[in-house]
Scaffold this motif. Structure first.
Motif: not given
Length: 212
Positions: A73-85, A16-19, A112-120
């Motif tokens: 932009m990756h820096a912003v999203m990485e924080t979310h992928y790693r913490t709260d999405i 649930d990351s679209m917002p 990006a693959e590193p962000l997706a992998r971190a989240c999953l």
């Protein structure tokens, strides 16, 4: 369809990351004194990060190079992928059910693959997938079928034997036109497109918790 091969979109389908994604370009521009129109924001929707960075440079005069913009932009999203999405409710049980049936699965994402992998990995579902493939890796967004075709090739399948799960109408259209079995998943960020997606898709899943 007997789902032996499945390609999953990630953002809005698995998680649930679209917002956050929907507001990223707007927030980024407004922080730099720009006021993008709704049409400009909509135009950025299907773009890869690289395409989006080039668009920001050309349309708003944002200082490049594109790699710097993407990095910010990756820096912003990485924080979310790693913490709260979070995962979409019920998705883990759905993936577990497919795994028990012997289904081969992968992720095809504009992220990006590193962000997706971190989240999953954080969410405990990365092990269900043979691999994660980004549009950035193949060099084409989901308005082109390249990412789906490459994902199928890597799994050893062909389009007609492969289900593609998507929440975005344009992406589902691309997969459908390329011969894939398409599964439509509702996402609030694309709510206006749901009737068209539901009509286009070979199958729809309204609630992962009731899908198996």
């Amino acid at each position: 369809m007997d789902k032996k091969f499945c390609i999953f979109d990630m953002d809005g389908t698995l998680v649930d990351s679209m917002p956050i994604w929907k507001s990223l370009g707007k927030d980024y521009l407004e922080a730099r004194g720009h006021q993008p129109t709704q049409a400009q924001l909509a135009a950025m929707g299907p773009m890869t990060m690289l395409e989006g960075a080039a668009f920001l440079m050309e349309t708003f005069g944002v200082e490049g190079p594109p790699e710097r913009i993407i990095g910010e932009m990756h820096a912003v999203m990485e924080t979310h992928y790693r913490t709260d999405i979070p995962l979409k409710p019920g998705i883990q049980d759905y993936l577990e059910g497919l795994k028990r049936q012997g289904t081969r699965m992968c992720v095809a994402t504009a992220t990006a693959e590193p962000l997706a992998r971190a989240c999953l990995e954080r969410l405990g579902v990365a092990h269900y997938f043979d691999f994660i493939l980004s549009c950035e890796t193949v060099g084409k967004g989901k308005t082109q079928p390249d990412v789906y075709l490459e994902a199928a090739r890597r799994m050893g399948s062909v389009p007609e034997d492969t289900a593609v799960f998507e929440d975005a109408l344009y992406a589902a259209q691309t997969a459908k036109e390329a011969g894939f079995y398409t599964v439509g998943v509702p996402e609030a960020a694309y709510g206006q497109d749901w009737p068209a997606l539901a009509a286009l898709a070979d199958e729809t899943i309204l609630d992962w918790r009731k899908a198996l």
